[in-house]
Design an enzyme around this catalytic site. Structure first.
Site, PDB file in Angstrom:
ATOM      1  N   CYS A  94      -3.302  33.298  10.052  1.00 13.40           N
ATOM      2  CA  CYS A  94      -2.800  34.485  11.758  1.00 13.40           C
ATOM      3  C   CYS A  94      -2.573  33.115  12.231  1.00 13.40           C
ATOM      4  O   CYS A  94      -3.211  33.053  13.591  1.00 13.40           O
ATOM      5  CB  CYS A  94      -4.217  34.463  12.004  1.00 13.40           C
ATOM      6  SG  CYS A  94      -4.705  36.521  10.706  1.00 13.40           S
ATOM      7  N   GLU A  95      -0.824  32.393  12.159  1.00 13.08           N
ATOM      8  CA  GLU A  95      -0.680  31.625  13.605  1.00 13.08           C
ATOM      9  C   GLU A  95       1.096  31.330  12.905  1.00 13.08           C
ATOM     10  O   GLU A  95       1.443  31.418  12.255  1.00 13.08           O
ATOM     11  CB  GLU A  95      -1.383  30.882  12.852  1.00 13.08           C
ATOM     12  CG  GLU A  95      -2.446  30.090  12.223  1.00 13.08           C
ATOM     13  CD  GLU A  95      -3.394  28.738  14.234  1.00 13.08           C
ATOM     14  OE1 GLU A  95      -2.190  28.706  14.913  1.00 13.08           O
ATOM     15  OE2 GLU A  95      -4.485  29.253  14.156  1.00 13.08           O
TER      16      GLU A  95
ATOM     17  N   ARG B 104       2.375  20.088   6.352  1.00  7.55           N
ATOM     18  CA  ARG B 104       3.395  18.834   6.683  1.00  7.55           C
ATOM     19  C   ARG B 104       4.497  19.783   7.465  1.00  7.55           C
ATOM     20  O   ARG B 104       4.894  19.511   8.159  1.00  7.55           O
ATOM     21  CB  ARG B 104       3.968  18.180   5.376  1.00  7.55           C
ATOM     22  CG  ARG B 104       3.072  16.965   5.179  1.00  7.55           C
ATOM     23  CD  ARG B 104       3.452  16.269   4.204  1.00  7.55           C
ATOM     24  NE  ARG B 104       4.067  15.278   4.978  1.00  7.55           N
ATOM     25  CZ  ARG B 104       5.878  15.327   5.181  1.00  7.55           C
ATOM     26  NH1 ARG B 104       6.337  16.253   4.105  1.00  7.55           N
ATOM     27  NH2 ARG B 104       6.646  14.268   5.511  1.00  7.55           N
TER      28      ARG B 104
ATOM     29  N   GLY C 180       2.279   5.314  -0.763  1.00  7.53           N
ATOM     30  CA  GLY C 180       0.991   6.307  -0.587  1.00  7.53           C
ATOM     31  C   GLY C 180       2.726   7.501  -1.801  1.00  7.53           C
ATOM     32  O   GLY C 180       3.213   7.755  -2.296  1.00  7.53           O
ATOM     33  N   ARG C 181       3.396   7.709  -0.590  1.00  6.02           N
ATOM     34  CA  ARG C 181       4.259   8.803  -0.653  1.00  6.02           C
ATOM     35  C   ARG C 181       5.323   7.921  -1.590  1.00  6.02           C
ATOM     36  O   ARG C 181       5.934   9.344  -2.076  1.00  6.02           O
ATOM     37  CB  ARG C 181       5.256   8.876   1.145  1.00  6.02           C
ATOM     38  CG  ARG C 181       5.938   9.825   1.183  1.00  6.02           C
ATOM     39  CD  ARG C 181       6.800   9.757   2.625  1.00  6.02           C
ATOM     40  NE  ARG C 181       5.531   9.738   3.544  1.00  6.02           N
ATOM     41  CZ  ARG C 181       5.066  10.550   4.193  1.00  6.02           C
ATOM     42  NH1 ARG C 181       5.669  11.735   4.042  1.00  6.02           N
ATOM     43  NH2 ARG C 181       4.371  10.223   5.470  1.00  6.02           N
TER      44      ARG C 181
ATOM     45  N   GLU D 183       1.024  -1.333   0.317  1.00  7.56           N
ATOM     46  CA  GLU D 183       0.050   0.262   0.206  1.00  7.56           C
ATOM     47  C   GLU D 183       1.161   1.176   0.386  1.00  7.56           C
ATOM     48  O   GLU D 183       1.177   2.143   1.246  1.00  7.56           O
ATOM     49  CB  GLU D 183      -0.951   0.000   1.449  1.00  7.56           C
ATOM     50  CG  GLU D 183      -1.891  -0.905   1.291  1.00  7.56           C
ATOM     51  CD  GLU D 183      -2.616  -1.121   2.771  1.00  7.56           C
ATOM     52  OE1 GLU D 183      -3.570  -1.840   3.414  1.00  7.56           O
ATOM     53  OE2 GLU D 183      -2.125  -1.170   3.467  1.00  7.56           O
TER      54      GLU D 183
ATOM     55  N   TYR E  96       4.540  18.845  10.918  1.00  2.93           N
ATOM     56  CA  TYR E  96       5.283  17.612  11.489  1.00  2.93           C
ATOM     57  C   TYR E  96       6.338  17.962  11.464  1.00  2.93           C
ATOM     58  O   TYR E  96       8.194  17.917  11.676  1.00  2.93           O
ATOM     59  CB  TYR E  96       6.197  16.298  10.936  1.00  2.93           C
ATOM     60  CG  TYR E  96       4.452  15.528  10.693  1.00  2.93           C
ATOM     61  CD1 TYR E  96       3.679  14.813  11.160  1.00  2.93           C
ATOM     62  CD2 TYR E  96       3.808  15.525   8.760  1.00  2.93           C
ATOM     63  CE1 TYR E  96       2.315  13.800  11.110  1.00  2.93           C
ATOM     64  CE2 TYR E  96       2.750  14.758   8.437  1.00  2.93           C
ATOM     65  CZ  TYR E  96       1.959  14.434   9.364  1.00  2.93           C
ATOM     66  OH  TYR E  96       1.357  13.764   9.320  1.00  2.93           O
TER      67      TYR E  96
ATOM     68  N   TYR F  49       0.304  13.871   0.744  1.00  8.40           N
ATOM     69  CA  TYR F  49       0.419  14.758   2.179  1.00  8.40           C
ATOM     70  C   TYR F  49       0.740  15.765   1.691  1.00  8.40           C
ATOM     71  O   TYR F  49       0.670  16.313   2.637  1.00  8.40           O
ATOM     72  CB  TYR F  49       0.463  14.204   3.126  1.00  8.40           C
ATOM     73  CG  TYR F  49       0.830  12.256   3.246  1.00  8.40           C
ATOM     74  CD1 TYR F  49      -0.561  11.738   3.737  1.00  8.40           C
ATOM     75  CD2 TYR F  49       1.615  11.468   3.198  1.00  8.40           C
ATOM     76  CE1 TYR F  49      -0.943  10.823   3.633  1.00  8.40           C
ATOM     77  CE2 TYR F  49       1.767   9.775   2.929  1.00  8.40           C
ATOM     78  CZ  TYR F  49       0.544   9.756   3.272  1.00  8.40           C
ATOM     79  OH  TYR F  49       0.241   8.231   3.145  1.00  8.40           O
TER      80      TYR F  49
HETATM   81  C1  LIG Z   1      -1.200   5.984   5.766  1.00  7.69           C
HETATM   82  C2  LIG Z   1      -1.184   3.692   4.764  1.00  7.69           C
HETATM   83  C3  LIG Z   1      -0.953   4.056   3.911  1.00  7.69           C
HETATM   84  C4  LIG Z   1       0.517   4.675   2.985  1.00  7.69           C
HETATM   85  O1  LIG Z   1       1.429   5.184   3.291  1.00  7.69           O
HETATM   86  P1  LIG Z   1       2.543   5.531   2.394  1.00  7.69           P
HETATM   87  O2  LIG Z   1       4.315   5.663   3.999  1.00  7.69           O
HETATM   88  O3  LIG Z   1       2.749   6.988   2.443  1.00  7.69           O
HETATM   89  O4  LIG Z   1       3.630   4.905   1.866  1.00  7.69           O
HETATM   90  C5  LIG Z   1      -0.786   2.237   3.446  1.00  7.69           C
HETATM   91  N1  LIG Z   1      -2.121   1.632   4.579  1.00  7.69           N
HETATM   92  C6  LIG Z   1      -2.494   2.617   5.297  1.00  7.69           C
HETATM   93  C7  LIG Z   1      -3.327   1.071   6.023  1.00  7.69           C
HETATM   94  C8  LIG Z   1      -2.027   3.910   5.300  1.00  7.69           C
HETATM   95  O5  LIG Z   1      -2.726   4.417   6.724  1.00  7.69           O
END
Ligand SMILES: *Cc1c(COP(=O)(O)O)cnc(C)c1O
Length: 423
Positions: free
Chosen positions: A342-343, A312, A275-276, A273, A316, A371
């Site tokens: 305004c922060e 971000r 994403g980043r 899975e 973070y 993100y």
């Molecule tokens: C956020 C998330 C991802 C993706 O994470 P990345 O760091 O962007 O690869 C995959 N699976 C689950 C369940 C997540 O919550």
């Protein structure tokens, strides 16, 4: 690797000069490189080609339907964490049989939606969630395919906000308790156990935590199979990091060669899975310098993008490189790059070495494809920015900049406030 490079002193996305996009679309806006996106997907997919696998892009990283469509056309599945993300994935034409659904707070309504469209698997995170899913599935006379999300208690060595596989985390079911939970699941008439899920965190820059987690997951798979459960999927979540500054995360091929041997010949399909690692370096936030301001002790570059557009750094303390669209060497000044909100927490960079800048200069906030827009908000009633997709020498606005009318859509003034005031 990405396709944001200087050509003759001007930063381009693929073959399009960023100033052309700024001129036509305005700033701030997100700009995504199609070639980078699909290259990242292919590198991930090909790294695991020797074993049965399915790459499910984590929609929360970048949920624009053009981005999802581009990935789906490459064969990507999707990892969703809400009904809204499921809706987006379906709208982008993703095959429901390539969609997995995670998250600690799925509602009965979201479960029903996902069951009706026929997703591949629910990644279930608690006993009560399992009970609710059972009820919903029985009512619909459907068997709900599930994996339970195990919390393997592995330290991903990343930011605490994005560590999800430690004992103290809200995610998943403790590894000590999960076998019992699987036995319960196996007895439920409307639940079909299919796999084991885990996701230990994000922006992970080492292979070892993944190997450690997979080791624990496979031990669990053996125990479950020993109990007669039919486990055919192992979902290892996402979490592979990218380079924002000077990190050197392992390339997908390195991750693959570390975990492939553990999986070969086991009759398991691996789900990933990411994403980043797919979207992060495939996008930038394009912004314009509004004002240069000298405080008593600090210099500030006030730009037209803010923490509501890219959260971000504030959230973070994340580092994003900031490059001038017209190439110039950094080092002329040290300043905070801040937005109009305004922060005091509204900054994109702090104490950053920058080139000499002037009003109207364009800046690219790098590595903002994941993100970025998805975490953006309307705080300070700022319309959310446009998103642009570039391929070769062409570009398309894939999400319009919001207008003021969009800000108040759905809001109403109750009648009692409209009637004549009597004192
Ligand atoms: C956020 C998330 C991802 C993706 O994470 P990345 O760091 O962007 O690869 C995959 N699976 C689950 C369940 C997540 O919550």
């Amino acid at each position: 690797m990405h396709h944001f490079n200087y050509r003759e002193g001007v930063l381009h996305c693929e073959d399009v000069p960023l100033r052309e996009i700024a001129l036509e679309v305005g700033t701030p806006c997100y700009v995504y490189s199609y070639s980078t996106l699909i290259r990242h997907f292919r590198v991930m997919d090909e790294a695991f080609s020797a074993i049965p696998h399915l790459v499910c892009f984590a929609v929360k990283a970048n949920s624009n339907i053009a981005v999802l469509k581009a990935l789906a056309k490459e064969g990507s599945g999707m990892d969703v964490v809400s009904g809204g993300e499921l809706f987006r994935a379906l709208r982008a034409g993703v095959d429901p049989e390539r969609i997995v659904f995670a998250g600690v707070g799925k509602t009965a309504q979201e479960m029903e939606y996902a069951l009706r469209v026929g997703i591949l698997m629910f990644n279930v995170e608690s006993d009560q969630e399992l009970e609710t899913l059972e009820e919903v599935a029985c009512r619909l006379k459907i068997k709900a395919p599930v994996a339970l999300r195990v919390n393997p208690d592995v330290d991903p060595k990343t930011h605490p906000y994005i560590s999800t596989g430690l004992k103290k985390s809200k995610f998943g079911i403790a590894i000590e308790e999960i076998v019992e939970e699987y036995e319960t699941a196996a007895r439920l008439p409307c639940i079909q156990v299919r796999g084991v899920h885990c996701h230990i965190g994000s922006q992970i820059t080492q292979v070892a935590p993944f190997v450690e987690a997979l080791g624990k997951v496979l031990g669990l798979v053996d125990r479950l199979r020993g109990l007669g459960l039919d486990i055919s999927y192992v979902d290892m979540g996402g979490g592979l990091g990218i380079q924002y500054k000077d990190e050197s995360p392992p390339p997908p091929a390195e991750l693959a060669s570390a975990i492939r041997p553990l999986l070969e010949g086991r009759g398991l399909t691996l789900i990933l899975e990411p994403g980043r690692v797919i979207a992060g370096n495939a996008g930038i936030l394009l912004t314009k310098v509004l004002y240069l301001k000298k405080g008593r002790v600090k210099r500030f570059v006030v730009v037209d993008a803010a923490m509501n557009d890219l959260a971000r750094p504030s959230l973070y303390g994340a580092y994003h490189a900031i490059l001038p669209v017209e190439e110039r060497a950094a080092g002329a000044m040290v300043a905070d790059v801040v937005g109009p909100i305004c922060e005091s927490g509204d900054f994109l960079a702090q104490d950053r070495e920058l080139p000499e800048l002037k009003q109207g200069d364009l800046l690219a906030v790098m590595s903002a494809g994941a993100y970025g827009f998805t975490m953006s908000s309307n705080y300070n009633s700022r319309p959310r920015v446009a998103e642009v997709l570039v391929s070769g020498d062409r570009f398309w606005v894939v999400r319009e900049r919001e207008r003021y009318e969009d800000l108040v859509r759905g809001e109403r003034i109750p009648r009692f406030l409209l009637s004549e005031q009597s004192s």
